[in-house]
Design a protein around this motif. Structure first.
Motif, PDB file in Angstrom:
ATOM      1  N   HIS A  96       0.922  -1.149   0.060  1.00  0.00           N
ATOM      2  CA  HIS A  96       0.012  -0.171   0.174  1.00  0.00           C
ATOM      3  C   HIS A  96       0.908   1.194   0.038  1.00  0.00           C
ATOM      4  O   HIS A  96       0.673   2.472  -0.574  1.00  0.00           O
ATOM      5  N   GLU A  97       2.020   1.089   0.500  1.00  0.00           N
ATOM      6  CA  GLU A  97       3.021   2.364   0.308  1.00  0.00           C
ATOM      7  C   GLU A  97       3.888   2.374  -0.675  1.00  0.00           C
ATOM      8  O   GLU A  97       4.692   3.217  -0.716  1.00  0.00           O
ATOM      9  N   LYS A  98       3.668   1.327  -1.691  1.00  0.00           N
ATOM     10  CA  LYS A  98       4.556   1.446  -2.940  1.00  0.00           C
ATOM     11  C   LYS A  98       5.990   1.117  -2.773  1.00  0.00           C
ATOM     12  O   LYS A  98       6.712   1.761  -3.075  1.00  0.00           O
ATOM     13  N   LYS A  99       6.299   0.335  -1.568  1.00  0.00           N
ATOM     14  CA  LYS A  99       7.502  -0.052  -1.121  1.00  0.00           C
ATOM     15  C   LYS A  99       8.019  -1.296  -1.489  1.00  0.00           C
ATOM     16  O   LYS A  99       9.035  -1.719  -0.894  1.00  0.00           O
ATOM     17  N   LEU A 100       7.271  -2.061  -2.055  1.00  0.00           N
ATOM     18  CA  LEU A 100       7.744  -3.403  -2.380  1.00  0.00           C
ATOM     19  C   LEU A 100       8.924  -3.769  -3.258  1.00  0.00           C
ATOM     20  O   LEU A 100       8.915  -2.782  -4.005  1.00  0.00           O
ATOM     21  N   SER A 101       9.854  -4.527  -2.944  1.00  0.00           N
ATOM     22  CA  SER A 101      11.008  -4.678  -3.885  1.00  0.00           C
ATOM     23  C   SER A 101      10.535  -5.885  -4.791  1.00  0.00           C
ATOM     24  O   SER A 101       9.541  -6.580  -4.597  1.00  0.00           O
ATOM     25  N   LEU A 102      11.375  -5.860  -5.714  1.00  0.00           N
ATOM     26  CA  LEU A 102      11.422  -6.811  -6.924  1.00  0.00           C
ATOM     27  C   LEU A 102      11.429  -8.332  -6.106  1.00  0.00           C
ATOM     28  O   LEU A 102      10.621  -9.279  -6.573  1.00  0.00           O
ATOM     29  N   HIS A 103      12.261  -8.395  -4.976  1.00  0.00           N
ATOM     30  CA  HIS A 103      12.431  -9.778  -4.303  1.00  0.00           C
ATOM     31  C   HIS A 103      11.242 -10.190  -3.861  1.00  0.00           C
ATOM     32  O   HIS A 103      10.982 -11.264  -3.574  1.00  0.00           O
TER      33      HIS A 103
END
Length: 423
Positions: free
Chosen positions: A324-331
């Motif tokens: 939701h904070e758009k902080k997901l990494s590709l991993h």
């Protein structure tokens, strides 16, 4: 000048879209400070400054598609920060540019004379090679601009760098005006519509979903689960669970454990196809679908079989917050072996989930709703029931195994204490 290049993003990710510049032209930036945000197929990535200096030039605007290695801007590392927050151009740079302009003018005058002498009688050839300064030609190449389309202001007919910039700005304005007019022009004024450009991520989601349906022999099988025992157990234990672990006890940890138990019994559901080989995965990285403003993402709970209920709930909560904070990494998004999606949180009673390729199975949870259930030949009770669905790739999973997998999930959920032994 220091080039701002698109870095290596991740395996199989070769391009992105400029979402927005985080700094304006003329802004001073520190080394390591974020300059621009790129939107890729999976996550947003920030490009940071390799050296301190002034953002002197941007070669890509919001909405432009850029590839790994592309130069999208430049930093003037010779400029320094000032107390006023602006960065005046150093005198030596100004003198240098004056000399360069003088050299360009002499060179272009010479080119102009030579080209007129050589091509005076060849109008077609003259048009194919317009007179332009080296900096203008370089910028035109980077922007993909045809110099023949630019009307120069120079009395000698020479195209300068500022002419290219002005042409780009004018083209952008014309494009924006065209889009705005298309939004406003309606075939029927009583039935207004609005055109909205799809984000890169939404385009990618659409593409992947279509590919999943085109490349897999996808089928869906259904069952229903009596949630009575699980809900009673959860109600008894939720307060102590929260006090002991600092996280709420939800349904996702139970279903994750149930899925792991079923995958162990039916290993082909925890697999993928590569060419003419079946890859059976001996690990349990469970993807959990999360709905965000930008679309559905599926972060992965790694080694879920090694986590207890609290560990699963904490990890799901952590990943959902990052999403939701758009902080997901590709991993966070790569390498899942099986996916769970819960449409029930939106009120869905029944659905057929689409495979998350290259995975060959996905479990769909749905809304819990009380329905009359036959206890014996003479008695009925209202029970909290949930429909569950398994979409699977029929190329390697037979109907018998698909149904058996779903029945195993049902059995473990209806007898939640068995999850401690088999999940």
């Amino acid at each position: 000048m220091i080039d701002i290049k698109v870095p290596e993003l991740a395996e199989s990710v070769t391009e992105g879209t400029v979402a927005k510049w985080l700094k304006n032209l003329g802004d001073f930036v520190e080394k390591g400070e974020d300059l621009v945000e790129l939107e890729t197929d999976k996550v947003n990535v920030e490009i940071s400054a390799e050296e301190a200096g002034v953002l002197a030039e941007t070669l890509a605007e919001a909405g432009d598609t850029v590839k790994v290695g592309d130069i999208i801007g430049k930093i003037d590392e010779t400029s320094k920060n000032t107390d006023q927050g602006s960065t005046p151009e150093p005198e030596d740079n100004k003198e240098k540019e004056k000399k360069e302009d003088s050299t360009e003018q002499k060179s272009d005058k010479q080119n102009f004379t030579e080209e007129n002498n050589v091509e005076r009688g060849n109008e077609k050839s003259h048009k194919s090679r317009p007179i332009a300064t080296p900096s203008a030609r370089k910028l035109a190449r980077e922007k993909g601009v045809n110099l023949n389309e630019i009307a120069p202001r120079d009395p000698l007919g020479r195209v300068r760098k500022e002419d290219v910039v002005e042409h780009q700005d004018q083209s952008k304005k014309e494009y924006d005006n065209k889009i705005e007019k298309e939004k406003q022009v309606q075939s029927d004024p009583m039935k207004p519509v609005e055109r909205i450009r799809m984000s890169r991520r939404r385009q990618t989601i659409a593409k992947r979903l279509v590919e999943a349906q085109q490349t897999a022999a996808m089928l869906t099988t259904f069952n229903e689960v009596d949630m009575t025992n699980l809900m009673e157990l959860r109600n008894r234990r939720k307060d102590k669970f929260l006090n002991d672990n600092g996280v709420k006890l939800g349904f996702m940890s139970f279903f994750t454990k149930a899925v792991i138990g079923a995958l162990k019994k039916y290993p082909y559901v925890n697999a993928e196809i590569q060419n003419d080989e079946i890859i059976l995965k001996k690990f349990y990285d469970i993807g959990v679908a999360v709905s965000t403003e930008d679309g559905l993402v599926v972060p992965v709970v790694r080694d879920a079989d090694r986590l207890d209920f609290a560990g699963i709930e904490k990890e799901i909560g952590r990943l959902a917050e990052k999403a939701h904070e758009k902080k997901l990494s590709l991993h966070d998004l790569q390498g899942g072996s099986f996916t769970i999606t819960n449409g029930g949180v939106f009120g869905s009673l029944w659905s057929t989930p689409i495979l998350n390729s290259p995975q060959v199975g996905i479990l769909g949870m749905h809304k819990i709703q009380k329905r009359p259930v036959a206890i014996d030949d003479e008695h009925f009770e209202n029970r909290p029931m949930m429909y569950i669905a398994l979409s699977y790739d029929h190329r390697i999973i037979d109907g018998k195994d698909a149904v058996g997998f779903l029945v195993k999930v049902k059995e473990l959920i209806e007898d939640p204490e068995a999850l401690l032994l088999e999940g």
